[in-house]
Design an enzyme around this catalytic site. Structure first.
Site, short mmCIF file in Angstrom:
data_model
loop_
_atom_site.label_atom_id
_atom_site.label_comp_id
_atom_site.label_asym_id
_atom_site.label_seq_id
_atom_site.Cartn_x
_atom_site.Cartn_y
_atom_site.Cartn_z
N GLU A 192 -108.66 56.71 49.15
CA GLU A 192 -108.30 55.71 50.16
C GLU A 192 -108.67 56.14 51.58
OE1 GLU A 192 -107.57 52.84 49.67
OE2 GLU A 192 -106.32 52.52 47.92
C1 BLG Z 1 -105.05 45.86 48.29
C2 BLG Z 1 -103.55 45.79 48.22
C3 BLG Z 1 -103.11 44.80 47.15
C4 BLG Z 1 -103.80 43.49 47.32
C5 BLG Z 1 -105.28 43.69 47.38
O1 BLG Z 1 -105.60 44.59 48.43
O2 BLG Z 1 -105.44 46.66 49.34
N1 BLG Z 1 -103.04 47.10 47.88
C6 BLG Z 1 -102.28 47.80 48.70
O3 BLG Z 1 -101.87 47.40 49.75
C7 BLG Z 1 -101.91 49.17 48.25
O4 BLG Z 1 -101.71 44.64 47.26
O5 BLG Z 1 -103.47 42.67 46.21
S1 BLG Z 1 -102.66 41.29 46.39
O6 BLG Z 1 -101.41 41.59 47.07
O7 BLG Z 1 -102.45 40.82 45.02
O8 BLG Z 1 -103.52 40.41 47.16
C8 BLG Z 1 -106.09 42.42 47.52
O9 BLG Z 1 -105.79 41.80 48.70
C9 BLG Z 1 -106.46 48.78 49.67
C10 BLG Z 1 -106.62 47.38 49.14
C11 BLG Z 1 -107.82 46.84 49.84
C12 BLG Z 1 -108.67 48.01 50.08
N2 BLG Z 1 -107.81 49.18 50.08
C13 BLG Z 1 -105.91 49.74 48.68
O10 BLG Z 1 -106.83 50.04 47.68
C14 BLG Z 1 -109.43 47.96 51.38
O11 BLG Z 1 -108.98 48.41 52.37
N3 BLG Z 1 -110.63 47.40 51.32
C15 BLG Z 1 -111.45 47.22 52.50
C16 BLG Z 1 -112.58 48.22 52.52
S2 BLG Z 1 -113.53 48.06 53.94
O12 BLG Z 1 -112.95 48.88 54.96
O13 BLG Z 1 -113.55 46.68 54.36
O14 BLG Z 1 -114.82 48.50 53.57
#
Ligand code: BLG
Length: 486
Positions: A314
Site C-alpha cells: 500500500e
Molecule cells: C479501496 C477500499 C475499499 C473500496 C475500494 O477501494 O481502497 N479499501 C480500503 O479503504 C482499505 O473499501 O471498496 S468499496 O467500499 O466497496 O467501494 C473501491 O472503492 C486502497 C483501495 C484503493 C486503492 N488502495 C486499498 O487497497 C488506491 O488507492 N488506488 C489508487 C491508486 S492510484 O494512486 O490512483 O494510482
C-alpha cells in the site's frame, strides 16, 4: 572301472552343487539402490540448510530442493527423510559413506571436478555463476578486475573449482574458501563490506537479493551450468533412472517452473531495483512498525506478516502516503473505510494498521462460504483493494466463462475485464480498475513469502526486529569469529 564311475559321479555331484550355489548366489544378489529405498520405505536425502535449498518456516520444512524431492518421494510412495550437511565436503563424504543417504539434492552444479564424488542426474535448473560486489564500490567487469580483491567462496564449491581454473591463467588471483559459511553469509559479508567479492549462482542471488540492499551483480563468470541431484559414484543406476524420469516429468508438467517462480522468482516479479529496495526498507522502515503489525494481527487473529506485506504494497511502509484518489496512510484507507473502522487519524500508523487489520477481517467474513483457504485470503485482499461489489461482478463473469469463481487463479484472469466496456457494461457495479487487485494480490503474496522466510519460527513470540536481518538458513551456531581471517 568302478573307481572311475564313482569319480564321475562325484564330479557330477560336485558340479551340480556348485551350480546350485551359483544359483543361490544369484538369488541372494544385493538389492539395487531403488529396491533398498522401497524395502525401507524411506528415501534418505542429504542437503544443505539454506534459503535456496532447505529450511524451516512457520509451516515446517520448506525450500526449493525440499519441495522437489518431497514430490519425488511421494511419487515413489516412500517417506522422505532429510539430513543436512554443514559443508559441501561433508555432504559428499556422507553421500559416499556406507549406509549413507541415497541421494544428494542441494543445488549442486554437476561440475567436472565432482564426477569422482558423485554421479549426477539430468539437469533440473540452469544457473549462471555471478561475481557479486558491493554497491558504491567500483564495479568489476572482467576477470582482471578480480586481482587484489578480498574474495571468499564456499569450500568445496563449484565456484572454488572455477576460481582455481581461473588462477591458472591469472596466477596473481587470490581468493579464500570457507567451510564455516553458507551462501547467505557470503552475500551478507559483501553487503556489509567484510569482503569485496564473492561468486554465487544466479538462483541464489535472485532468492537473496531481497535481504541484501547493497549486493549487486558485477558480471557473469562463464556460461550457465546445470544443477543436478546426485547418487554415490559406485551406486547402480536404478535410483538415478527413477530420478531422471521424475525430472523429465517435472519439466513437462510445469512443477519445476512453478517452484522456480516461487523460490527464485523474487527478482522476476519485483525487478532488481524492487528487490534491493525491499531489502533496504526491510532494514530501515519495517522495524518502526513491526510492533503495530504484531499487535493488530494478534487482536484480529491474523498473521502479522500478511498485514506487513499489505502495508508494504500500500505505502512502502510510509505513514503519510497519499494516492491520487485521496486514499491515505500506511494501509491506504479510504475516508469511508476509515470512518467505518473507527480510525480518526489515517496518518497515524498505529491507527491505520489497526483499521486495515479490522477491515481485511471484515471483507473476508463477507465472502461467500464456497471460497476456501488459501484462495479465501487472496479474495479478501482483492476485496480490500477493489471492493466486494466489483469482486462479485468478476466472479460472475468468471462463472459465465466456464471457469471456477471460487479459485483465485481463474478470477484473476477475468478481473481486468472490469475496465473494458464490453464487459463492465454487463455487470451490476460497472467500471473498475480490475487490473489493480491482480497486481495487488500478486505483490502481497510475494512480500508475504519473503517476510515468512526472514522470520524463523524460533524467533517468533518475542519482539524480534526484522531489521536485524534474521535470514533463514544462516547457521547461528557459527559465530562470525569462526570465519577465516581476510
Ligand atoms: C479501496 C477500499 C475499499 C473500496 C475500494 O477501494 O481502497 N479499501 C480500503 O479503504 C482499505 O473499501 O471498496 S468499496 O467500499 O466497496 O467501494 C473501491 O472503492 C486502497 C483501495 C484503493 C486503492 N488502495 C486499498 O487497497 C488506491 O488507492 N488506488 C489508487 C491508486 S492510484 O494512486 O490512483 O494510482
Amino acid at each position: 572301472m568302478f573307481a572311475q564311475s564313482v569319480f564321475r559321479l562325484r564330479c557330477a555331484l560336485w558340479l551340480s552343487a556348485v551350480g546350485i550355489l551359483l544359483l543361490l548366489g544369484a538369488c541372494a544378489e544385493e538389492p539395487s539402490a531403488i529396491e533398498r529405498v522401497q524395502a525401507e520405505g524411506v528415501l534418505r536425502v542429504i542437503t544443505r540448510n539454506s534459503p535456496a535449498t532447505y529450511f524451516q518456516d512457520r509451516n515446517g520444512e520448506t525450500g526449493f530442493e525440499y519441495e522437489l524431492v518431497k514430490r519425488f518421494a511421494d511419487d515413489l510412495g516412500v517417506e522422505l527423510q532429510i539430513e543436512t550437511a554443514d559443508s559441501l565436503d561433508e555432504l559428499f563424504s556422507s553421500l559416499n559413506r556406507e549406509n549413507g543417504p541415497a541421494l544428494a539434492a542441494a543445488g549442486l552444479v554437476a561440475s567436472e571436478g565432482r564426477k569422482q564424488s558423485a554421479r549426477f542426474s539430468l539437469p533440473y535448473l540452469q544457473v549462471t555463476p555471478q561475481i557479486i560486489y558491493r554497491n558504491g564500490q567500483p564495479r568489476p567487469t572482467r576477470a582482471q578486475d578480480l586481482l587484489g580483491k578480498r574474495i571468499l567462496v564456499l569450500k568445496g564449491s563449484s565456484h572454488a573449482e572455477q576460481l582455481a581454473e581461473l588462477k591458472r591463467d591469472l596466477p596473481e588471483l587470490q581468493y579464500e574458501e570457507s567451510a564455516a559459511v553458507e551462501v547467505v553469509d557470503l552475500l551478507r559479508m559483501v553487503d556489509e563490506g567484510q569482503i569485496d567479492l564473492t561468486l554465487v549462482d544466479s538462483n541464489e542471488l535472485a532468492m537473496n537479493q531481497v535481504y541484501f540492499p547493497n549486493v549487486r551483480v558485477a558480471f557473469d563468470l562463464g556460461d550457465s551450468q546445470a544443477l543436478g541431484w546426485a547418487v554415490a559414484p559406485g551406486e547402480d543406476a536404478s535410483l538415478l533412472n527413477e530420478v531422471n524420469a521424475f525430472i523429465r516429468r517435472a519439466h513437462e508438467n510445469g512443477v519445476l517452473d512453478r517452484l522456480k517462480a516461487r523460490y527464485y522468482g523474487h527478482v522476476d516479479v519485483l525487478g532488481y531495483v524492487g528487490a534491493y529496495t525491499f531489502a533496504k526498507h526491510l532494514q530501515q522502515r519495517l522495524p518502526r512498525y513491526e510492533k503495530f503489525f504484531r499487535q493488530a494481527a494478534q487482536k484480529n487473529e491474523l498473521d502479522w506478516r500478511l498485514l506487513a506485506a499489505m502495508g508494504y504494497q500500500e505505502s512502502l511502509w510510509q505513514p503519510t502516503a497519499t494516492s491520487k484518489t485521496g486514499v491515505r496512510g500506511l494501509m491506504m484507507l479510504t475516508l469511508r473505510t476509515a470512518q467505518a473502522m473507527g480510525v480518526s487519524d489515517r496518518l497515524d500508523p498505529k491507527q491505520s494498521i489497526d483499521g486495515g487489520a479490522k477491515y481485511i477481517v471484515h471483507v473476508k467474513a463477507q465472502l461467500p462460504e464456497s471460497i476456501l483457504e488459501p484462495d479465501r485470503t487472496w479474495f479478501a485482499l482483492a476485496a480490500y483493494n477493489i471492493g466486494g461489489g466489483h469482486l462479485e461482478d468478476a466472479r460472475k463473469l468468471t462463472e459465465a466463462e466456464g471457469l471456477d469463481p471460487n479459485k483465485w487463479l481463474d478470477v484473476q484472469k477475468i478481473l481486468p475485464r472490469l475496465s473494458q466496456k464490453q464487459w463492465y457494461s454487463k455487470t451490476r457495479y460497472g467500471y473498475a480498475r480490475g487490473g489493480e487487485p491482480v497486481h495487488f494480490v500478486r505483490n502481497i503474496r510475494r512480500y508475504y513469502d519473503i517476510l515468512t522466510w526472514v522470520t524463523q519460527p524460533q524467533l517468533e513470540g518475542g519482539q524480534v526486529a526484522v531489521g536485524n536481518m534474521h535470514v533463514p538458513g544462516v547457521n547461528k551456531e557459527k559465530p562470525d569469529e569462526q570465519l577465516p581471517p581476510l
